[in-house]
Write an enzyme that holds these catalytic residues in place. Structure first.
Site, short mmCIF file in Angstrom:
data_model
loop_
_atom_site.label_atom_id
_atom_site.label_comp_id
_atom_site.label_asym_id
_atom_site.label_seq_id
_atom_site.Cartn_x
_atom_site.Cartn_y
_atom_site.Cartn_z
N TYR A 144 0.86 -1.27 0.05
CA TYR A 144 0.10 -0.03 0.13
C TYR A 144 0.74 1.34 0.10
O TYR A 144 0.33 2.18 -0.30
CB TYR A 144 -1.08 0.22 1.25
CG TYR A 144 -2.01 -0.98 1.22
CD1 TYR A 144 -2.31 -1.83 0.11
CD2 TYR A 144 -2.76 -1.20 2.16
CE1 TYR A 144 -3.08 -3.03 -0.02
CE2 TYR A 144 -4.17 -1.88 2.26
CZ TYR A 144 -4.05 -3.24 0.97
OH TYR A 144 -4.97 -3.92 1.03
N LYS A 194 3.90 -15.30 1.56
CA LYS A 194 3.62 -15.97 0.27
C LYS A 194 4.94 -16.14 -0.20
O LYS A 194 5.31 -15.59 -1.18
CB LYS A 194 2.91 -15.11 -0.49
CG LYS A 194 2.36 -15.69 -2.06
CD LYS A 194 1.23 -16.70 -1.73
CE LYS A 194 1.09 -17.54 -3.26
NZ LYS A 194 0.00 -18.57 -3.01
N ASP A 226 -3.11 -18.16 1.02
CA ASP A 226 -4.31 -18.92 0.33
C ASP A 226 -4.80 -19.76 1.31
O ASP A 226 -5.74 -20.16 1.62
CB ASP A 226 -3.86 -19.17 -0.93
CG ASP A 226 -2.51 -20.13 -1.16
OD1 ASP A 226 -1.78 -19.81 -0.21
OD2 ASP A 226 -2.18 -20.71 -2.11
N ASP A 250 -5.24 -6.99 5.69
CA ASP A 250 -6.63 -6.26 5.35
C ASP A 250 -7.82 -7.28 4.80
O ASP A 250 -8.76 -7.13 5.38
CB ASP A 250 -6.43 -5.27 4.10
CG ASP A 250 -7.27 -4.42 3.71
OD1 ASP A 250 -8.29 -4.34 4.49
OD2 ASP A 250 -7.06 -3.56 2.72
N ASP A 254 -10.72 -8.99 7.62
CA ASP A 254 -12.22 -8.94 7.41
C ASP A 254 -12.79 -10.15 7.47
O ASP A 254 -13.97 -10.76 7.78
CB ASP A 254 -12.59 -8.08 6.06
CG ASP A 254 -12.86 -6.79 5.98
OD1 ASP A 254 -12.38 -6.01 7.25
OD2 ASP A 254 -13.13 -6.10 5.16
#
Ligand code: NAD
Length: 364
Positions: A144, A194, A226, A250, A254
């Site tokens: 980001y 990852k 994943d 992020d 959620d």
């Protein structure tokens, strides 16, 4: 006994922000009344409320107040009135600037199921029964913020670029925060990356392993992002602390949040170099603002996190969580949680009921 003095910056913001913050302050005042705590409250504008008065979403006075306080309690920002503002003047810009200026590099989101709400989740009761996890997300680095970034023309094509970059010191400080927190809980950290595809994530894994050597009593395991997304819906009870970078955090926070059913129940803390900030996960909910029906529990639970992390009052924090549980056990529900046979409570009634239950615990 000497009173503990704490200065609290209160930024109600927009929409339901003020309504839920009012209830959280009732709870904070109840703790102060029953314990040797003096809270000095200072209110300031943020988001759309600040735009209306000062034409910027985060006035200097608000930022200064936050920097001088022991903690910040924020409601929510944003709403349809300010949607046409240019990007740099959107209410939500205030949050990004606050994170940056307060050096808030660790976002902490617990996901915990209150037994009386077990059926509010879209998952089966037996899957979510044991959820009590925290997602610790790195908040000020990663893709980001990485450079180079942007969209450029390349002949007939446009090329969009963002850069996933982490330095070892950025990884080290968030890893330490996760291991420290795990030490006060069930002593397990799951680091999510990852590393099989991304170099910056291989560095993430290497640095986390190095930091882990300083914490021999904490169990560390690694998951690819994943697989973690899958495990969260398959067997969320396995997690204690999920440690991860900005973008993966992020998304996973959620996902973890929704396991518990209602957005009105989810608190958060952002910790960093200076003053820590506490806020509900939800937004300003313009669709229900001003109706007195918002669920204040997320903000009340954010006050519990403040007592635990910023004021060193873990017993009182637990008392707030027990009070929330007791009121739900008694069958009270704000409309977002309403089920047949339960007792409907307004925002203010829910706050009062929690204060009543809390006061009984603190007096006993
Ligand atoms: P939202 O979280 O405000 O609302 C989503 C849905 O959940 C709505 O139906 C709302 O009524 C409901 N809801 C949210 N909080 C609730 C509560 N406490 N009790 C009962 N119901 C609740 O998300 P949105 O609608 O996508 O965004 C509305 C505005 O809030 C936008 O301007 C957005 O940018 C902003 N926003 C701010 C923050 C923040 O301040 N941290 C976070 C998310 C969104």
């Amino acid at each position: 006994m000497n009173k503990k003095h704490k200065k609290l910056a209160v930024l109600p913001g927009d929409g339901i922000g003020k309504e839920v913050v009012d209830e959280a302050l009732k709870v904070m005042n109840a703790v102060a009344d029953k314990r040797s705590l003096h809270i000095d409250l200072s209110f300031a504008d943020v988001g759309g409320a600040a735009l209306d008065k000062y034409h910027i979403p985060l006035p200097d006075e608000t930022l200064q107040l936050c920097l001088e306080s022991d903690a910040v309690l924020l409601g929510a920002v944003g709403g349809p009135n300010w949607e046409s503002q240019p990007h740099h003047l959107k209410p939500e810009r205030a949050l990004l600037k606050l994170r940056q200026e307060l050096g808030l590099f660790a976002n902490v989101r617990p996901a915990k199921v209150y037994a009386p709400l077990i059926h509010a989740s879209t998952l089966k009761a037996e899957v979510i029964r044991d959820i009590d996890l925290i997602v610790m997300r790195e908040l000020t680095g990663g893709i980001y913020f990485g450079e180079p970034r942007g969209i450029r023309q390349n002949g007939k094509e446009k090329i969009g670029t963002n850069t996933l970059v982490y330095s070892s010191s950025e990884i080290e400080r968030i890893a330490r925060a996760a291991f420290d927190m795990a030490g006060k809980r069930r002593k397990k950290v799951t680091s999510v990356d990852k590393a099989n595809v991304l170099d910056s994530m291989q560095l993430w894994r290497d640095v986390v392993c190095e930091v882990a050597k300083e914490y021999p009593d904490i169990e560390l395991n690694h998951l690819y992002v994943d697989n973690c997304a899958m495990q969260l819906v398959r067997n969320p009870g396995q997690f204690d602390i999920i440690l991860t970078g900005n973008m993966f955090g992020d998304i996973l926070s959620d996902e973890a949040a929704m396991l518990t059913g209602s957005i009105g129940m989810l608190p958060s803390a952002s910790l960093g170099k200076y003053t820590a900030m506490y806020e509900p996960v939800h937004g300003s909910a313009p669709d229900i603002a001003g109706k007195g029906i918002a669920n204040p529990i997320a903000t009340i639970a954010s006050v519990a996190m403040m007592l635990k992390f910023s004021f060193d009052m873990p017993g009182e924090a637990d008392a707030i969580e027990h009070a929330i549980s007791a009121v739900l056990d008694d069958g009270y529900r704000t409309p977002d949680l309403m089920e047949q046979g339960k007792k409907r409570a307004s925002t203010g009634e829910m706050g009062d009921l929690i204060v009543e239950a809390l006061t009984q615990t603190l007096e006993s």
